[in-house]
Design a protein around this motif. Structure first.
Motif, mmCIF file in Angstrom:
data_model
loop_
_atom_site.group_PDB
_atom_site.id
_atom_site.type_symbol
_atom_site.label_atom_id
_atom_site.label_comp_id
_atom_site.label_asym_id
_atom_site.label_seq_id
_atom_site.Cartn_x
_atom_site.Cartn_y
_atom_site.Cartn_z
ATOM 1 N N PRO A 428 1.021 -1.154 -0.100
ATOM 2 C CA PRO A 428 0.057 0.103 0.010
ATOM 3 C C PRO A 428 0.886 1.225 0.070
ATOM 4 O O PRO A 428 0.734 2.055 0.784
ATOM 5 C CB PRO A 428 -0.625 0.096 1.250
ATOM 6 C CG PRO A 428 -0.224 -0.907 2.303
ATOM 7 C CD PRO A 428 0.722 -1.818 1.275
ATOM 8 N N ILE A 429 1.582 1.456 -1.233
ATOM 9 C CA ILE A 429 2.660 2.610 -1.437
ATOM 10 C C ILE A 429 1.685 3.902 -1.554
ATOM 11 O O ILE A 429 0.772 3.663 -2.677
ATOM 12 C CB ILE A 429 3.640 2.374 -2.183
ATOM 13 C CG1 ILE A 429 4.555 1.022 -1.892
ATOM 14 C CG2 ILE A 429 4.515 3.530 -2.499
ATOM 15 C CD1 ILE A 429 5.442 0.699 -2.794
ATOM 16 N N ILE A 430 1.961 4.778 -0.771
ATOM 17 C CA ILE A 430 1.208 6.029 -1.276
ATOM 18 C C ILE A 430 2.271 7.172 -1.666
ATOM 19 O O ILE A 430 3.395 7.435 -0.939
ATOM 20 C CB ILE A 430 0.508 6.677 -0.068
ATOM 21 C CG1 ILE A 430 -0.108 8.044 -0.443
ATOM 22 C CG2 ILE A 430 1.368 6.745 1.365
ATOM 23 C CD1 ILE A 430 -1.006 8.598 0.618
ATOM 24 N N LYS A 431 2.323 7.663 -2.693
ATOM 25 C CA LYS A 431 3.259 8.466 -3.436
ATOM 26 C C LYS A 431 2.798 10.183 -3.405
ATOM 27 O O LYS A 431 3.728 10.871 -3.607
ATOM 28 C CB LYS A 431 3.483 8.105 -4.877
ATOM 29 C CG LYS A 431 3.797 6.855 -5.057
ATOM 30 C CD LYS A 431 4.460 6.442 -6.461
ATOM 31 C CE LYS A 431 4.951 4.982 -6.515
ATOM 32 N NZ LYS A 431 5.377 4.736 -8.006
ATOM 33 N N ARG A 450 -1.965 0.126 7.300
ATOM 34 C CA ARG A 450 -1.337 1.634 7.103
ATOM 35 C C ARG A 450 -0.803 1.824 5.830
ATOM 36 O O ARG A 450 -0.323 0.814 5.167
ATOM 37 C CB ARG A 450 -0.787 2.046 8.218
ATOM 38 C CG ARG A 450 0.808 1.844 8.199
ATOM 39 C CD ARG A 450 1.581 2.611 9.233
ATOM 40 N NE ARG A 450 2.760 2.636 9.181
ATOM 41 C CZ ARG A 450 3.544 3.414 8.759
ATOM 42 N NH1 ARG A 450 3.309 4.588 8.017
ATOM 43 N NH2 ARG A 450 4.799 3.284 8.693
ATOM 44 N N GLN A 451 -0.834 2.985 4.991
ATOM 45 C CA GLN A 451 -0.077 3.238 3.939
ATOM 46 C C GLN A 451 1.398 3.240 4.152
ATOM 47 O O GLN A 451 1.857 3.761 5.285
ATOM 48 C CB GLN A 451 -0.790 4.553 3.496
ATOM 49 C CG GLN A 451 -1.914 4.462 2.904
ATOM 50 C CD GLN A 451 -2.680 5.619 2.657
ATOM 51 O OE1 GLN A 451 -2.416 6.908 3.314
ATOM 52 N NE2 GLN A 451 -3.660 5.735 1.538
ATOM 53 N N TRP A 452 2.230 3.090 3.200
ATOM 54 C CA TRP A 452 3.573 3.080 3.281
ATOM 55 C C TRP A 452 4.168 4.324 2.348
ATOM 56 O O TRP A 452 4.124 4.428 1.353
ATOM 57 C CB TRP A 452 4.253 1.826 2.349
ATOM 58 C CG TRP A 452 5.722 1.326 2.783
ATOM 59 C CD1 TRP A 452 6.532 2.248 3.796
ATOM 60 C CD2 TRP A 452 6.207 0.352 2.406
ATOM 61 N NE1 TRP A 452 7.639 1.544 3.544
ATOM 62 C CE2 TRP A 452 7.601 0.417 2.973
ATOM 63 C CE3 TRP A 452 5.977 -0.740 1.421
ATOM 64 C CZ2 TRP A 452 8.556 -0.512 2.177
ATOM 65 C CZ3 TRP A 452 6.922 -1.652 1.076
ATOM 66 C CH2 TRP A 452 8.320 -1.676 1.559
ATOM 67 N N ALA A 453 4.474 5.151 3.166
ATOM 68 C CA ALA A 453 4.959 6.544 2.705
ATOM 69 C C ALA A 453 6.395 6.588 3.041
ATOM 70 O O ALA A 453 7.100 6.551 4.050
ATOM 71 C CB ALA A 453 4.354 7.671 3.567
#
Length: 611
Positions: A428-431, A450-453
């Motif tokens: 779940p990578i968020i860019k 959770r998102q991977w920031a």
């Protein structure tokens, strides 16, 4: 004497000698030749626990057992058909593993008064003292014959004697009609810069083969036909290699670079070594100064956007426990590989056990549940490592992969898979921020991940660390916030049960006895259950690869059997864990804590006792 070639479906050979006699290489070369011939195989390297034990003593004996067959082979075998003992100490410590019908090949040059005394024999007749007169004993002057074979090789005396293991290998190749081509190719490649050593060893191999063909002590040879394996491309692989390659495959599937920070420890070190060879696949490895640095650098790599891995064994897992809690509270993807060995403390570091399960389940401070997966065979280590990495990244959490020394060092044929047959990995990578402000611990509805920031991304700045935080990432000591976050993290791990496969049963889905196992005991349990089923007994097996959380249908399976027996290489850790998870069932136990794998007959007798 008339020569006979005897066809057999399965044969077990055990090579033993001093730790400097090259028994691991001898066994590996025999296994390689058998695998290339087409046999199914299983191996069991048995290393001495002490570093540089006195030469000629029982403490310094090294062994390598290989089981080859024309059918399915799932264990290295309980007892051997042929025992090679290069000195009296090797005979003394391994005679118990020779079948009553076994052939025992001895280097008679080592059975002098000094060698016999150093091995701890009380008399000058080891054969009679061990009561193995009924075995087929082959006294061969292997050291003398090797010296004679290589007297014109130009090698120094020490190097000549060092080749006696290859001479012995030639004897075994004759006994089992093994081709020598692959071994000669290996010697040419290994000693390509020293061709004189390669030629000397090839001559020793052929002379050992010819000696066996001419001596009257070996009238019969044996033929094991190739196994009918599923169509495909195979290679011979050990569990640590398979673990490393499974992690590489997960890195490729996810598009996320792989980082491994580890401290060398027996028997896990070769995973780090294997990954260190793969700079061509964008792998980064770091040999750290201690176990804590190994996991902490990996956590940092996970924060920076890597598939992070750290490898260890039981003592190292103890040292990593605090940082494992850090990975859990920061909710970063991390794979911790624990190749279990005999403990506690240093214990017996070259021997196998399943005694780290309690530590894996509970060995951290606070409420800190960690997902646990176990590999069940050397080749299955590939799949177990792949899915450990997949779940770690997709669910944003650490995953503990339990293997064992028996699996890490043991080998078997492995059908090389097509990566198209493996599922995609979508972390779940968020860019870029989807809303302002960015909440790093806001979770998706299904996985609760959770998102991977990644750091350095504008608008996604956030805190990580060991202090409790709210979903917005701000440090909080509010009692209700802490309780909510504890429950959310635990629920995320629990929901992994929705993504792992259902538990399966080998045999009838209901009956008198259900044998339960986990990890590297699979081959022995499966073989014993097959024997019992062949006798018409109502026995089935269920073997767990997913330990925490357990598969959702576990209780349904258990409820269909009159009795349940849990077999494991510890004092009952999995059985006790099952009692906490499914208290409605009664669990019988069969346990072994000897630093050695099960013997099939032990399982067979334990199940019969409760039928």
């Amino acid at each position: 004497m008339q020569h006979k070639v005897i066809d057999t479906k399965e044969v077990v050979i055990r090579f033993t000698g001093d730790s400097g006699d090259g028994m691991q290489l001898t066994g590996t070369l025999f296994a390689d030749a058998s695998a290339l011939y087409g046999n199914d195989i299983s191996t069991f390297p048995d290393f001495p626990a002490e570093i540089r034990a006195p030469q000629g003593t029982v403490a310094g004996v090294s062994g390598f057992q290989v089981n080859i067959g024309s059918g399915e082979i799932l264990t290295p075998g309980d007892f051997c058909d042929v025992l090679v003992a290069m000195n009296p100490a090797a005979l003394r410590s391994n005679a118990q593993w020779a079948k009553p019908t076994a052939s025992i090949i001895l280097d008679s040059d080592t059975f002098d008064e000094k060698g016999i005394k150093r091995a701890g024999f009380k008399t000058d007749d080891p054969i009679k003292e061990l009561n193995i007169q009924d075995r087929h004993i082959i006294f061969a002057p292997i050291t003398t014959l090797t010296k004679e074979s290589l007297k014109d090789s130009g090698l120094d005396p020490k190097s000549i004697v060092r080749s006696k293991n290859i001479f012995t290998l030639g004897i075994c190749y004759y006994m089992f009609n093994r081709p020598m081509d692959s071994t000669e190719d290996y010697l040419d490649k290994k000693f390509r810069k020293k061709p004189e050593i390669a030629e000397a060893n090839k001559k020793a191999l052929r002379d050992g083969f010819n000696y066996a063909g001419n001596v009257h002590a070996i009238p019969n040879t044996y033929r094991v036909e190739p196994a009918k394996l599923e169509k495909g491309t195979y290679r011979y692989i050990n569990g640590n290699q398979a673990t490393a390659w499974g992690l590489l495959a997960a890195s490729e599937k996810s598009g996320i670079p792989l980082f491994c920070g580890s401290y060398p420890i027996t028997p896990a070190t070769s995973i780090l070594e294997e990954l260190a060879l793969r700079k061509d696949l964008n792998v980064k490895t770091l040999q750290c100064e201690d176990e804590i640095a190994g996991i902490c650098t990996s956590i940092g790599a996970a924060y920076a956007g890597n598939l992070a891995v750290t490898t260890t064994s039981g003592p190292g897992l103890s040292l990593k426990s605090e940082a494992l809690g850090l990975a859990m509270i920061t909710e970063l993807p991390l794979v911790v590989v624990d190749v279990q060995r005999g403990g506690p403390s240093t214990g017996i570091p070259t021997k196998t056990e399943q005694t780290d399960l309690n530590q894996a389940l509970y060995g951290r401070n606070g409420e800190c549940p960690i997902a646990i997966i176990a590999a069940h065979s050397p080749s299955h280590c590939f799949e177990a490592a792949f899915y450990s990495a997949k779940y770690a990244m997709e669910h944003m959490m650490p995953v503990l992969l339990l293997t064992e020394g028996f699996l890490g060092n043991g080998s078997e044929p492995w059908r090389i898979p097509a990566m198209k047959d493996y599922p995609s990995i979508t972390p779940p990578i968020i860019k870029e921020p989807l809303e302002t402000p960015f909440w790093p611990y806001k979770r998706d509805a299904d996985r609760m991940a959770r998102q991977w920031a990644f750091p350095g991304t504008k608008g996604l700045e956030h805190r990580v660390g060991g202090l409790e935080k709210n979903n917005n990432g701000n440090v909080s000591s509010d009692p209700l916030v802490h309780e909510r976050m504890v429950k959310e993290r635990a629920e995320k791990v629990a929901r992994l049960a929705n993504y792992i496969p259902n538990q399966s049963v080998m045999g009838a889905e209901s009956g008198d006895v259900l044998v339960v196992g986990w990890g590297g005991t699979y081959g022995h349990l499966y073989t014993a259950v097959k024997e019992l089923q062949g006798e018409g007994k109502s026995v089935s097996l269920t073997h767990f690869d997913y330990i925490f959380p357990l598969p959702k249908n576990t209780a349904d399976i258990f409820s269909n059997f009159n009795k349940i027996i849990v077999c494991e290489l510890n004092s009952g850790q999995f059985a006790n864990y099952l009692r906490t998870q499914h208290q409605q069932f009664i669990y019988h136990q069969y346990n072994k804590v000897q630093g050695q794998p099960f013997i099939v007959k032990e399982i067979y007798d334990a199940v019969n006792a409760i039928l």
